[in-house]
Design a protein around this motif. Structure first.
Motif, PDB file in Angstrom:
ATOM      1  N   ALA A  55     -13.454  27.862   6.173  1.00  0.00           N
ATOM      2  CA  ALA A  55     -13.015  26.546   5.698  1.00  0.00           C
ATOM      3  C   ALA A  55     -13.325  25.470   6.743  1.00  0.00           C
ATOM      4  N   ALA A  56     -13.093  25.782   8.016  1.00  0.00           N
ATOM      5  CA  ALA A  56     -13.389  24.829   9.090  1.00  0.00           C
ATOM      6  C   ALA A  56     -14.882  24.543   9.165  1.00  0.00           C
ATOM      7  N   ALA A  57     -15.685  25.595   9.051  1.00  0.00           N
ATOM      8  CA  ALA A  57     -17.141  25.430   9.076  1.00  0.00           C
ATOM      9  C   ALA A  57     -17.602  24.557   7.914  1.00  0.00           C
ATOM     10  N   PHE A  58     -16.986  24.769   6.744  1.00  0.00           N
ATOM     11  CA  PHE A  58     -17.336  23.989   5.564  1.00  0.00           C
ATOM     12  C   PHE A  58     -16.951  22.521   5.758  1.00  0.00           C
ATOM     13  N   GLY A  59     -15.744  22.289   6.303  1.00  0.00           N
ATOM     14  CA  GLY A  59     -15.293  20.916   6.533  1.00  0.00           C
ATOM     15  C   GLY A  59     -16.175  20.178   7.518  1.00  0.00           C
ATOM     16  N   CYS A  60     -16.535  20.856   8.616  1.00  0.00           N
ATOM     17  CA  CYS A  60     -17.405  20.226   9.624  1.00  0.00           C
ATOM     18  C   CYS A  60     -18.787  19.931   9.040  1.00  0.00           C
ATOM     19  N   VAL A  70     -17.714  23.082  16.668  1.00  0.00           N
ATOM     20  CA  VAL A  70     -17.636  24.475  17.123  1.00  0.00           C
ATOM     21  C   VAL A  70     -16.246  24.765  17.668  1.00  0.00           C
ATOM     22  N   LEU A  71     -15.732  23.853  18.460  1.00  0.00           N
ATOM     23  CA  LEU A  71     -14.417  24.021  19.070  1.00  0.00           C
ATOM     24  C   LEU A  71     -13.339  24.163  18.000  1.00  0.00           C
ATOM     25  N   TYR A  72     -13.390  23.307  16.997  1.00  0.00           N
ATOM     26  CA  TYR A  72     -12.383  23.358  15.938  1.00  0.00           C
ATOM     27  C   TYR A  72     -12.517  24.635  15.110  1.00  0.00           C
ATOM     28  N   ILE A 123     -10.128  22.032   6.059  1.00  0.00           N
ATOM     29  CA  ILE A 123     -11.374  21.390   5.636  1.00  0.00           C
ATOM     30  C   ILE A 123     -11.327  19.891   5.937  1.00  0.00           C
ATOM     31  N   VAL A 124     -10.208  19.252   5.602  1.00  0.00           N
ATOM     32  CA  VAL A 124     -10.076  17.810   5.826  1.00  0.00           C
ATOM     33  C   VAL A 124     -10.169  17.479   7.317  1.00  0.00           C
ATOM     34  N   THR A 125      -9.517  18.293   8.154  1.00  0.00           N
ATOM     35  CA  THR A 125      -9.564  18.047   9.597  1.00  0.00           C
ATOM     36  C   THR A 125     -10.990  18.187  10.124  1.00  0.00           C
ATOM     37  N   GLY A 126     -11.697  19.232   9.695  1.00  0.00           N
ATOM     38  CA  GLY A 126     -13.082  19.427  10.111  1.00  0.00           C
ATOM     39  C   GLY A 126     -13.964  18.271   9.669  1.00  0.00           C
ATOM     40  N   PHE A 127     -13.711  17.778   8.462  1.00  0.00           N
ATOM     41  CA  PHE A 127     -14.464  16.644   7.931  1.00  0.00           C
ATOM     42  C   PHE A 127     -14.229  15.395   8.782  1.00  0.00           C
ATOM     43  N   LEU A 128     -12.961  15.127   9.111  1.00  0.00           N
ATOM     44  CA  LEU A 128     -12.627  13.936   9.887  1.00  0.00           C
ATOM     45  C   LEU A 128     -13.214  13.990  11.292  1.00  0.00           C
TER      46      LEU A 128
END
Length: 205
Positions: free
Chosen positions: A37-42, A20-22, A108-113
């Motif tokens: 994109a962030a929501a998708f990555g997370c 959520v924060l990211y 996306i990559v950052t959210g995934f990590l």
């Protein structure tokens, strides 16, 4: 699909955490497209935890102090790195007016990590999902996959709502340097606090 599962999942998903924060940070500095994109990555970061739980790998994390500690400290280091980048006006709170495909890919990559480096997520799936699978279920793994898919869909939807709300007030925030400065400090502190909380996390008995 039981109402209890849906309500419990909603509470878990909507509770503020690293994802959520990211997503909020991406929305405030890059706009609505980046928030999606962030929501998708997370959400994508849930897949390894879900797969680990289904394959029993989460049980290894649960019982192996070394495996749990290795993944935990990688997650702590990454969260502290996020905090440092935020203070330097890079990373999560680097203001960008134009989000191209390459920039969206980094989001996306950052959210995934962020999610994949949290060992508690795998253990959560191992402890949470089986509670909603009947003892006599003919295909427990298939049922677990269905519940996981619903959980992921809810995660994406809730994170997008968070992100779009933050993106709606983005112009008012980005145009005020003093507000952005305090936001950076607040987000950096939050990332550091989440890293500290993860650092003190213990394996469940």
């Amino acid at each position: 699909m039981s109402l209890a599962f849906l309500l419990t999942s909603l509470i878990v998903v909507a509770s503020p955490g690293t994802g959520v924060l990211y997503t909020l940070a991406a929305a405030l500095t890059r706009g609505s497209r980046a928030s999606v994109a962030a929501a998708f990555g997370c959400t994508l970061g849930i897949v390894p935890a879900m797969s680990a739980a289904m394959l029993g790998l989460a049980a290894v994390l649960h019982t192996s102090a070394l495996a749990f500690a290795a993944l935990k400290w990688c997650g702590v280091a990454y969260l502290l790195y996020m905090a440092w980048q935020t203070l330097r006006e890079q990373g999560a709170l680097a203001v960008e007016t134009d989000v191209d495909a390459r920039s969206a890919g980094r989001v996306i990559v950052t959210g995934f990590l962020i999610n994949i480096l949290n060992p508690k997520l795998s253990i959560f799936f191992l402890a949470f999902l089986p509670q909603f699978i009947a003892t006599g279920e003919a295909h427990p793994l298939l049922r677990m996959g269905e519940l996981s898919a619903v959980f992921m869909a809810m995660t994406f939807a809730v994170f997008v709502v968070y992100g779009l709300f933050a993106a709606a007030v983005r112009d008012r925030v980005v145009s005020r340097p003093k507000v952005m400065r305090w936001l950076r400090r607040g987000f950096a502190g939050a990332f550091a606090a989440l890293g500290a909380r993860l650092a003190f996390a213990e394996r469940e008995p």
